[in-house]
Design a protein around this motif. Structure first.
Motif, PDB file in Angstrom:
ATOM      1  N   ASP A 122       3.756  10.298  -6.905  1.00  0.00           N
ATOM      2  CA  ASP A 122       4.912  10.580  -8.003  1.00  0.00           C
ATOM      3  C   ASP A 122       4.059  10.927  -9.244  1.00  0.00           C
ATOM      4  O   ASP A 122       4.702  11.843  -9.967  1.00  0.00           O
ATOM      5  CB  ASP A 122       5.788   9.558  -7.956  1.00  0.00           C
ATOM      6  CG  ASP A 122       6.780   9.500  -6.880  1.00  0.00           C
ATOM      7  OD1 ASP A 122       6.721  10.299  -6.087  1.00  0.00           O
ATOM      8  OD2 ASP A 122       7.485   8.415  -6.822  1.00  0.00           O
ATOM      9  N   ALA A 123       3.172  10.072  -9.386  1.00  0.00           N
ATOM     10  CA  ALA A 123       2.489  10.320 -10.890  1.00  0.00           C
ATOM     11  C   ALA A 123       1.395  11.733 -10.674  1.00  0.00           C
ATOM     12  O   ALA A 123       1.546  12.391 -11.749  1.00  0.00           O
ATOM     13  CB  ALA A 123       1.648   9.190 -11.079  1.00  0.00           C
ATOM     14  N   MET A 124       0.855  12.119  -9.836  1.00  0.00           N
ATOM     15  CA  MET A 124       0.172  13.320  -9.349  1.00  0.00           C
ATOM     16  C   MET A 124       1.181  14.413  -9.704  1.00  0.00           C
ATOM     17  O   MET A 124       0.715  15.471 -10.256  1.00  0.00           O
ATOM     18  CB  MET A 124      -0.474  13.276  -7.838  1.00  0.00           C
ATOM     19  CG  MET A 124      -1.588  12.341  -8.180  1.00  0.00           C
ATOM     20  SD  MET A 124      -2.585  12.170  -6.679  1.00  0.00           S
ATOM     21  CE  MET A 124      -2.037  13.298  -5.332  1.00  0.00           C
TER      22      MET A 124
ATOM     23  N   ILE B 112      -2.232  21.527 -12.746  1.00  0.00           N
ATOM     24  CA  ILE B 112      -3.682  21.320 -12.113  1.00  0.00           C
ATOM     25  C   ILE B 112      -3.196  20.593 -10.835  1.00  0.00           C
ATOM     26  O   ILE B 112      -2.683  19.437 -10.842  1.00  0.00           O
ATOM     27  CB  ILE B 112      -4.616  20.494 -12.907  1.00  0.00           C
ATOM     28  CG1 ILE B 112      -4.810  21.249 -14.333  1.00  0.00           C
ATOM     29  CG2 ILE B 112      -5.832  20.094 -12.204  1.00  0.00           C
ATOM     30  CD1 ILE B 112      -5.787  20.409 -15.103  1.00  0.00           C
ATOM     31  N   PRO B 113      -3.546  21.143  -9.535  1.00  0.00           N
ATOM     32  CA  PRO B 113      -3.084  20.309  -8.437  1.00  0.00           C
ATOM     33  C   PRO B 113      -4.007  19.239  -7.768  1.00  0.00           C
ATOM     34  O   PRO B 113      -5.135  19.628  -7.605  1.00  0.00           O
ATOM     35  CB  PRO B 113      -2.977  21.374  -7.441  1.00  0.00           C
ATOM     36  CG  PRO B 113      -3.904  22.359  -7.962  1.00  0.00           C
ATOM     37  CD  PRO B 113      -4.145  22.444  -9.423  1.00  0.00           C
TER      38      PRO B 113
ATOM     39  N   LEU C 155       0.689  -1.034  -0.002  1.00  0.00           N
ATOM     40  CA  LEU C 155       0.110  -0.068   0.082  1.00  0.00           C
ATOM     41  C   LEU C 155       0.853   1.381  -0.138  1.00  0.00           C
ATOM     42  O   LEU C 155       0.598   2.191  -0.788  1.00  0.00           O
ATOM     43  CB  LEU C 155      -0.879   0.087   1.211  1.00  0.00           C
ATOM     44  CG  LEU C 155      -2.044  -1.005   1.087  1.00  0.00           C
ATOM     45  CD1 LEU C 155      -3.121  -0.812   2.534  1.00  0.00           C
ATOM     46  CD2 LEU C 155      -2.939  -0.661   0.093  1.00  0.00           C
ATOM     47  N   LEU C 156       1.890   1.100   0.732  1.00  0.00           N
ATOM     48  CA  LEU C 156       2.756   2.539   0.845  1.00  0.00           C
ATOM     49  C   LEU C 156       3.511   2.391  -0.520  1.00  0.00           C
ATOM     50  O   LEU C 156       3.650   3.647  -0.945  1.00  0.00           O
ATOM     51  CB  LEU C 156       3.906   2.121   2.050  1.00  0.00           C
ATOM     52  CG  LEU C 156       4.843   3.458   2.235  1.00  0.00           C
ATOM     53  CD1 LEU C 156       4.076   4.745   2.605  1.00  0.00           C
ATOM     54  CD2 LEU C 156       5.842   3.077   3.068  1.00  0.00           C
ATOM     55  N   ASN C 157       3.907   1.590  -1.202  1.00  0.00           N
ATOM     56  CA  ASN C 157       4.492   1.780  -2.560  1.00  0.00           C
ATOM     57  C   ASN C 157       3.421   2.235  -3.420  1.00  0.00           C
ATOM     58  O   ASN C 157       3.919   2.916  -4.274  1.00  0.00           O
ATOM     59  CB  ASN C 157       4.832   0.261  -2.961  1.00  0.00           C
ATOM     60  CG  ASN C 157       5.644   0.310  -4.381  1.00  0.00           C
ATOM     61  OD1 ASN C 157       5.215   0.696  -5.305  1.00  0.00           O
ATOM     62  ND2 ASN C 157       6.908  -0.417  -4.275  1.00  0.00           N
ATOM     63  N   TYR C 158       2.187   1.564  -3.585  1.00  0.00           N
ATOM     64  CA  TYR C 158       1.089   2.221  -4.267  1.00  0.00           C
ATOM     65  C   TYR C 158       1.102   3.646  -3.986  1.00  0.00           C
ATOM     66  O   TYR C 158       0.772   4.372  -4.953  1.00  0.00           O
ATOM     67  CB  TYR C 158      -0.069   1.317  -4.032  1.00  0.00           C
ATOM     68  CG  TYR C 158      -1.391   1.803  -5.004  1.00  0.00           C
ATOM     69  CD1 TYR C 158      -1.268   1.610  -6.212  1.00  0.00           C
ATOM     70  CD2 TYR C 158      -2.172   2.535  -4.328  1.00  0.00           C
ATOM     71  CE1 TYR C 158      -2.247   2.073  -7.079  1.00  0.00           C
ATOM     72  CE2 TYR C 158      -3.314   3.222  -5.218  1.00  0.00           C
ATOM     73  CZ  TYR C 158      -3.288   2.925  -6.562  1.00  0.00           C
ATOM     74  OH  TYR C 158      -4.355   3.296  -7.357  1.00  0.00           O
ATOM     75  N   ARG C 159       0.976   4.008  -2.934  1.00  0.00           N
ATOM     76  CA  ARG C 159       0.650   5.471  -2.518  1.00  0.00           C
ATOM     77  C   ARG C 159       1.871   6.362  -3.141  1.00  0.00           C
ATOM     78  O   ARG C 159       1.576   7.457  -3.689  1.00  0.00           O
ATOM     79  CB  ARG C 159       0.785   5.673  -0.972  1.00  0.00           C
ATOM     80  CG  ARG C 159       0.373   7.021  -0.597  1.00  0.00           C
ATOM     81  CD  ARG C 159       0.101   7.378   0.895  1.00  0.00           C
ATOM     82  NE  ARG C 159      -0.272   8.601   1.068  1.00  0.00           N
ATOM     83  CZ  ARG C 159       0.484   9.723   1.195  1.00  0.00           C
ATOM     84  NH1 ARG C 159       1.692   9.846   0.916  1.00  0.00           N
ATOM     85  NH2 ARG C 159      -0.224  11.002   1.468  1.00  0.00           N
ATOM     86  N   THR C 160       3.020   5.736  -3.050  1.00  0.00           N
ATOM     87  CA  THR C 160       4.184   6.545  -3.293  1.00  0.00           C
ATOM     88  C   THR C 160       4.467   6.807  -4.852  1.00  0.00           C
ATOM     89  O   THR C 160       4.340   7.865  -5.497  1.00  0.00           O
ATOM     90  CB  THR C 160       5.647   5.891  -2.637  1.00  0.00           C
ATOM     91  OG1 THR C 160       5.376   5.653  -1.444  1.00  0.00           O
ATOM     92  CG2 THR C 160       6.636   6.692  -3.374  1.00  0.00           C
ATOM     93  N   ARG C 161       3.757   5.879  -5.573  1.00  0.00           N
ATOM     94  CA  ARG C 161       3.941   5.789  -6.955  1.00  0.00           C
ATOM     95  C   ARG C 161       2.702   6.823  -7.599  1.00  0.00           C
ATOM     96  O   ARG C 161       3.034   7.649  -8.342  1.00  0.00           O
ATOM     97  CB  ARG C 161       3.717   4.545  -7.604  1.00  0.00           C
ATOM     98  CG  ARG C 161       4.726   3.475  -7.501  1.00  0.00           C
ATOM     99  CD  ARG C 161       4.723   2.269  -8.229  1.00  0.00           C
ATOM    100  NE  ARG C 161       3.408   1.871  -8.686  1.00  0.00           N
ATOM    101  CZ  ARG C 161       2.624   0.746  -8.495  1.00  0.00           C
ATOM    102  NH1 ARG C 161       3.114  -0.229  -8.016  1.00  0.00           N
ATOM    103  NH2 ARG C 161       1.371   0.786  -8.930  1.00  0.00           N
ATOM    104  N   LEU C 162       1.608   6.709  -6.748  1.00  0.00           N
ATOM    105  CA  LEU C 162       0.485   7.660  -6.935  1.00  0.00           C
ATOM    106  C   LEU C 162       0.932   9.088  -6.821  1.00  0.00           C
ATOM    107  O   LEU C 162       0.555   9.916  -7.498  1.00  0.00           O
ATOM    108  CB  LEU C 162      -0.757   7.158  -6.538  1.00  0.00           C
ATOM    109  CG  LEU C 162      -2.001   8.049  -6.376  1.00  0.00           C
ATOM    110  CD1 LEU C 162      -2.644   7.736  -7.996  1.00  0.00           C
ATOM    111  CD2 LEU C 162      -3.145   7.652  -5.434  1.00  0.00           C
TER     112      LEU C 162
ATOM    113  N   PHE D 146      -7.844  14.926  -3.932  1.00  0.00           N
ATOM    114  CA  PHE D 146      -7.514  13.621  -3.189  1.00  0.00           C
ATOM    115  C   PHE D 146      -7.844  13.968  -1.546  1.00  0.00           C
ATOM    116  O   PHE D 146      -8.572  13.162  -0.990  1.00  0.00           O
ATOM    117  CB  PHE D 146      -6.524  12.709  -3.563  1.00  0.00           C
ATOM    118  CG  PHE D 146      -6.724  12.361  -4.916  1.00  0.00           C
ATOM    119  CD1 PHE D 146      -7.756  11.431  -5.219  1.00  0.00           C
ATOM    120  CD2 PHE D 146      -5.969  12.628  -6.001  1.00  0.00           C
ATOM    121  CE1 PHE D 146      -7.878  10.817  -6.582  1.00  0.00           C
ATOM    122  CE2 PHE D 146      -6.274  11.950  -7.290  1.00  0.00           C
ATOM    123  CZ  PHE D 146      -7.026  11.379  -7.672  1.00  0.00           C
ATOM    124  N   GLU D 147      -6.991  14.604  -1.054  1.00  0.00           N
ATOM    125  CA  GLU D 147      -7.050  14.708   0.381  1.00  0.00           C
ATOM    126  C   GLU D 147      -8.260  15.107   0.781  1.00  0.00           C
ATOM    127  O   GLU D 147      -8.713  15.046   2.075  1.00  0.00           O
ATOM    128  CB  GLU D 147      -5.832  15.541   0.844  1.00  0.00           C
ATOM    129  CG  GLU D 147      -4.476  15.125   0.544  1.00  0.00           C
ATOM    130  CD  GLU D 147      -3.252  15.885   0.915  1.00  0.00           C
ATOM    131  OE1 GLU D 147      -3.774  17.101   1.222  1.00  0.00           O
ATOM    132  OE2 GLU D 147      -2.322  15.674   0.551  1.00  0.00           O
TER     133      GLU D 147
END
Length: 118
Positions: free
Chosen positions: A95-97, A106-107, A86-93, A112-113
């Motif tokens: 980075d992509a954002m 566009i922020p 999950l942490l890896n997925y969040r980090t990748r997300l 998402f927050e």
């Protein structure tokens, strides 16, 4: 508790000799394999955006005593692997954002927050 007993009874009716290997693997995973330490777990839940293991547990619906146990004794290796994924997925997300925001201005992170989980 009653549903756990019902599930256990159903699983017992379907018990096969090959299930012994799976049960032993489960015991091995919880007793022999190295656990994720409490310190590592706190770093992971902080990386996931939570203030504490208890706050993480509250968000995902864990009983408080389970969160407190995790916070004190760490987490079994198989459960730790899920959190690390999950942490890896969040980090990748994230980075992509960030890449998306640099390109489009566009922020997305604020959007998402501000969203509530179901």
């Amino acid at each position: 508790m009653a549903s756990n007993l019902e599930q256990f009874a159903r699983n017992s009716l379907e018990f096969r000799p090959s299930d012994v290997r799976l049960m032993l693997e489960r015991v091995h995973s919880h007793i022999v394999k190295p656990r994720m330490s409490a310190e590592e777990l706190r770093k992971v839940v902080t990386g996931l955006g939570f203030a504490s293991v208890e706050a993480f547990g509250d968000q995902i619906g864990l009983e408080r005593r389970t969160s407190e146990s995790w916070s004190r004794y760490g987490l079994s290796r198989d459960a730790a692997q899920l959190l690390l994924a999950l942490l890896n997925y969040r980090t990748r997300l994230v980075d992509a954002m960030d890449d998306f925001e640099k390109t489009t201005q566009i922020p997305l992170d604020g959007f998402f927050e501000n969203q509530q989980l179901p």
